[in-house]
Design an enzyme around this catalytic site. Structure first.
Site, PDB file in Angstrom:
ATOM      1  N   HIS A   1      73.459 -40.923 -64.835  1.00  0.00           N
ATOM      2  CA  HIS A   1      74.439 -40.383 -63.984  1.00  0.00           C
ATOM      3  C   HIS A   1      73.684 -40.169 -62.474  1.00  0.00           C
ATOM      4  O   HIS A   1      72.428 -40.345 -62.179  1.00  0.00           O
ATOM      5  CB  HIS A   1      75.149 -39.107 -64.610  1.00  0.00           C
ATOM      6  CG  HIS A   1      74.037 -37.965 -64.631  1.00  0.00           C
ATOM      7  ND1 HIS A   1      73.895 -37.132 -63.630  1.00  0.00           N
ATOM      8  CD2 HIS A   1      73.423 -37.417 -65.690  1.00  0.00           C
ATOM      9  CE1 HIS A   1      73.078 -36.161 -63.902  1.00  0.00           C
ATOM     10  NE2 HIS A   1      72.807 -36.227 -65.226  1.00  0.00           N
TER      11      HIS A   1
ATOM     12  N   CYS B   1      68.961 -35.814 -69.136  1.00  0.00           N
ATOM     13  CA  CYS B   1      69.590 -36.820 -68.722  1.00  0.00           C
ATOM     14  C   CYS B   1      68.831 -37.538 -67.622  1.00  0.00           C
ATOM     15  O   CYS B   1      67.826 -36.979 -67.154  1.00  0.00           O
ATOM     16  CB  CYS B   1      70.922 -36.548 -68.136  1.00  0.00           C
ATOM     17  SG  CYS B   1      72.132 -35.943 -69.454  1.00  0.00           S
TER      18      CYS B   1
END
Length: 329
Positions: free
Chosen positions: A186, A202
């Protein structure tokens, strides 16, 4: 080793995009630029597609936050491609870098794109293995995990239920979900953290780089997450080694050295190239980040290191097959 500033004006490919080499496994060049008034080292890195650790290691004597205008800065944009299948996305955690091998039309030049990333900090390790993309979200909402909510409660703050799209959303404007529950590639609202271990597992990218990838990465795209703190490259008649600080905070040790030697011996052509094992050892000990040549040029006046230590290492080669080399199985 470095190109002049003017060399960038001749670049025909976008930053971080390279045609795949016809032989060998190295792309890009190291070059230099001069700082402008008000720029930080991180500003320069972002402009040139380089992350925090890469810039810091390439410029140890330059102020991170307030370099003098006109200071010469090294841009370490030379890479050894990971020795894995060149398909989809390959993420090397130790290198803090993502490689993307897009499908190309017939007659189009095969290429690789590479971008700096942020990964999980200590205690929130990014998982290894082969997975795939499952969903793409534009302007995602963020639903904080329980660990974040618990941390807020401990700080006397109301635990957030959801963070809507906007400048306070840590996912940025683009998110690509992986087939590993809870893990995404992301964007970010804190781009200064790209190129370091700062996330909760992440994979973060600069807002502009994930935007460039978002429309082109398909659902079902292969994603291979590896941890390779040592890579060996070949360009022409020279071999190179590129090493990074391992994720476990330990020095590159015997297993990494054996893995580097194994890579050196994998191809018949490479096995015939002379190697300066002193440079190999120095690179592993220093985690130099930039590719280091493993053989002197003909005019280099250096004495080769005696190979006694190397002979001892080779005697250990039977152990190598039982070591975890942190590659795809």
């Amino acid at each position: 080793m470095c190109l002049p500033v003017a060399a960038m004006a001749e670049e025909e490919w976008p930053r971080g995009h390279y045609p795949l080499p016809e032989s060998g496994n190295m792309v890009g060049e190291v070059y230099r630029v001069e700082t402008r008034e008000g720029q930080t080292l991180l500003d320069i890195g972002r402009e040139h597609n380089i992350g925090y650790e890469e810039m810091r290691n390439a410029n140890p004597d330059v102020s991170l936050w307030a370099p003098d205008p006109g200071t010469e800065v090294v841009i370490p944009a030379r890479y050894i491609l990971p020795p894995t299948q060149r398909q989809g996305v390959v993420i090397n955690l130790s290198e803090l870098r993502l490689y993307y091998y897009p499908d190309v039309a017939e007659g189009e030049t095969p290429r690789v794109e590479t971008y700096p990333i942020g990964i999980g900090r200590e205690g929130f390790n990014t998982p290894l293995g082969v997975t795939e993309t499952t969903m793409k979200l534009k302007d995602p909402a963020w639903y904080p995990p329980e660990s974040v909510r618990q941390e807020a409660r401990e700080n006397g703050e109301p635990p957030p239920e959801v963070v809507p799209p906007g400048p306070d959303n840590p996912l940025g404007q683009h998110a690509i979900l992986l087939d590993i529950p809870g893990y995404l590639i992301h964007g970010t609202n804190r781009p200064d953290g790209i190129g370091m271990r700062a996330s909760r597992g992440c994979i973060r990218m600069m807002p502009e780089t994930i935007e460039a990838l978002f429309s082109r990465i398909d659902v079902g795209e292969r994603v291979n997450i590896i941890d390779m703190p040592v890579k060996v490259g070949q360009e022409g008649e020279r071999l190179y080694v590129q090493s990074f600080k391992p994720l476990d905070e330990q020095e590159n040790g015997m297993g990494d050295l054996l893995e580097a030697l194994h890579q050196l011996q994998e191809t018949e052509a490479a096995s015939q190239i002379p190697v300066d094992y002193a440079r190999l050892r120095e690179s592993l000990e220093s985690s130099s980040w930039q590719p280091v040549a493993l053989a002197p040029r003909p005019d280099d006046a250096i004495e080769p290191e005696p190979l006694q230590w190397f002979d001892e290492i080779l005697a250990m080669r039977p152990w190598h097959d039982q070591l975890d080399t942190r590659q795809e199985g």
